[in-house]
Enzyme design. Sequence first.
Site, PDB file in Angstrom:
ATOM      1  N   HIS A 154       0.844  -1.204   0.000  1.00 48.41           N
ATOM      2  CA  HIS A 154       0.000   0.000   0.000  1.00 48.41           C
ATOM      3  C   HIS A 154       0.878   1.252   0.000  1.00 48.41           C
ATOM      4  O   HIS A 154       0.667   2.185  -0.800  1.00 48.41           O
ATOM      5  CB  HIS A 154      -0.912  -0.019   1.231  1.00 48.41           C
ATOM      6  CG  HIS A 154      -1.677   1.250   1.452  1.00 48.41           C
ATOM      7  ND1 HIS A 154      -2.958   1.446   0.986  1.00 48.41           N
ATOM      8  CD2 HIS A 154      -1.337   2.397   2.098  1.00 48.41           C
ATOM      9  CE1 HIS A 154      -3.380   2.654   1.333  1.00 48.41           C
ATOM     10  NE2 HIS A 154      -2.412   3.251   2.009  1.00 48.41           N
ATOM     11  N   GLU A 155       1.874   1.281   0.885  1.00 50.68           N
ATOM     12  CA  GLU A 155       2.758   2.445   0.954  1.00 50.68           C
ATOM     13  C   GLU A 155       3.637   2.555  -0.291  1.00 50.68           C
ATOM     14  O   GLU A 155       3.973   3.661  -0.722  1.00 50.68           O
ATOM     15  CB  GLU A 155       3.630   2.371   2.211  1.00 50.68           C
ATOM     16  CG  GLU A 155       2.858   2.444   3.522  1.00 50.68           C
ATOM     17  CD  GLU A 155       2.055   3.729   3.672  1.00 50.68           C
ATOM     18  OE1 GLU A 155       2.501   4.783   3.161  1.00 50.68           O
ATOM     19  OE2 GLU A 155       0.971   3.683   4.288  1.00 50.68           O
ATOM     20  N   HIS A 158       1.992   4.584  -2.833  1.00 54.56           N
ATOM     21  CA  HIS A 158       2.229   6.015  -2.611  1.00 54.56           C
ATOM     22  C   HIS A 158       3.624   6.411  -3.081  1.00 54.56           C
ATOM     23  O   HIS A 158       3.799   7.398  -3.799  1.00 54.56           O
ATOM     24  CB  HIS A 158       2.134   6.339  -1.114  1.00 54.56           C
ATOM     25  CG  HIS A 158       0.769   6.231  -0.526  1.00 54.56           C
ATOM     26  ND1 HIS A 158      -0.349   6.790  -1.096  1.00 54.56           N
ATOM     27  CD2 HIS A 158       0.342   5.638   0.626  1.00 54.56           C
ATOM     28  CE1 HIS A 158      -1.402   6.542  -0.336  1.00 54.56           C
ATOM     29  NE2 HIS A 158      -1.007   5.841   0.710  1.00 54.56           N
ATOM     30  N   ASN A 165      -4.578   7.819  -1.318  1.00 52.17           N
ATOM     31  CA  ASN A 165      -5.491   6.920  -0.624  1.00 52.17           C
ATOM     32  C   ASN A 165      -6.876   6.979  -1.253  1.00 52.17           C
ATOM     33  O   ASN A 165      -7.324   8.046  -1.686  1.00 52.17           O
ATOM     34  CB  ASN A 165      -5.591   7.293   0.857  1.00 52.17           C
ATOM     35  CG  ASN A 165      -4.358   6.901   1.634  1.00 52.17           C
ATOM     36  OD1 ASN A 165      -3.787   5.832   1.414  1.00 52.17           O
ATOM     37  ND2 ASN A 165      -3.929   7.755   2.547  1.00 52.17           N
TER      38      ASN A 165
END
Length: 283
Positions: A154-155, A158, A165
């Site tokens: 998930h990170e 980014h 998000n």
Amino acid sequence: MVILRQSSALTKPTSVKLENNAYTGVVIAIHPDEEESEELIDAIKTMVYDASAYLYTATKKRAYFEEVTILVPDTWEDKPEYRSPKNATFEGADVIVAPRNPRFAPEPDLPPVPHTKHYEGCGGQSIHVHFTSHFMLDSMTELYYGNRGRVFVHEWGHYRWGLFNEYADEIADVDNAQNFYFSLDEEIWKPTRCSDGFVAYNLVFDNGRYRYCNGDQYIGYEDGCVSIPATSQPDVTASIMSGYTSIPEIVDFCDEDVAPAQRHNQEAPTNTQGFVALRATGK
């Protein structure tokens, strides 16, 4: 996985590369204030191994982690297996393990939420991913956030692709922090997330407990109402950027021109473009 010992090198580490579907040159650096811990190193290794498999699935076999270096502080005891850091530095690391940032970790007793420092838009690489040793070592972390490797992916969305998000982020994306939005296509109020088919409960925290929200999809919901997904999702596989990586069925980034289980929710008030970023940037 290579372990290096920090020194006073002045240049940044080699840039991360994606070649033949393999990421190399990734540096995870431990802050000098962190206590020496073999357990922390082992936790980082496990997170990366888990993340690599999850990333490979999520990117449809387009990417996995092949070469990751852990940079330990030069104040830690030297060991035979440690190598010279060469150009790798804490300041130039892709991922850091460092003391918590109060903005992203307002509750000191809970494992701090990882976050990625970035200023670019979708498709632009960020500054670094920030984990804490509390997050890496606390036995309660996976209860709150799920598998650490999944959280890392998930990170990574980014960090590497500049994805945002896909939920109402009241810390990092205040301008788009709407828990619900009015769908012009369907003329109803819907939760902000991607994809669109989650089984969920609309709840508000009231007098020390959760209750069902007042209101409905036609008139809207009371202030403080949030949509909390069920722990099992039979109809969706996305999105990893929705923050629900603890749900077993969530294995995809949102995308376009795909089945509804993975399809990007264009109406939701978020800035992300999902898996499109990886295909567009090829990085």
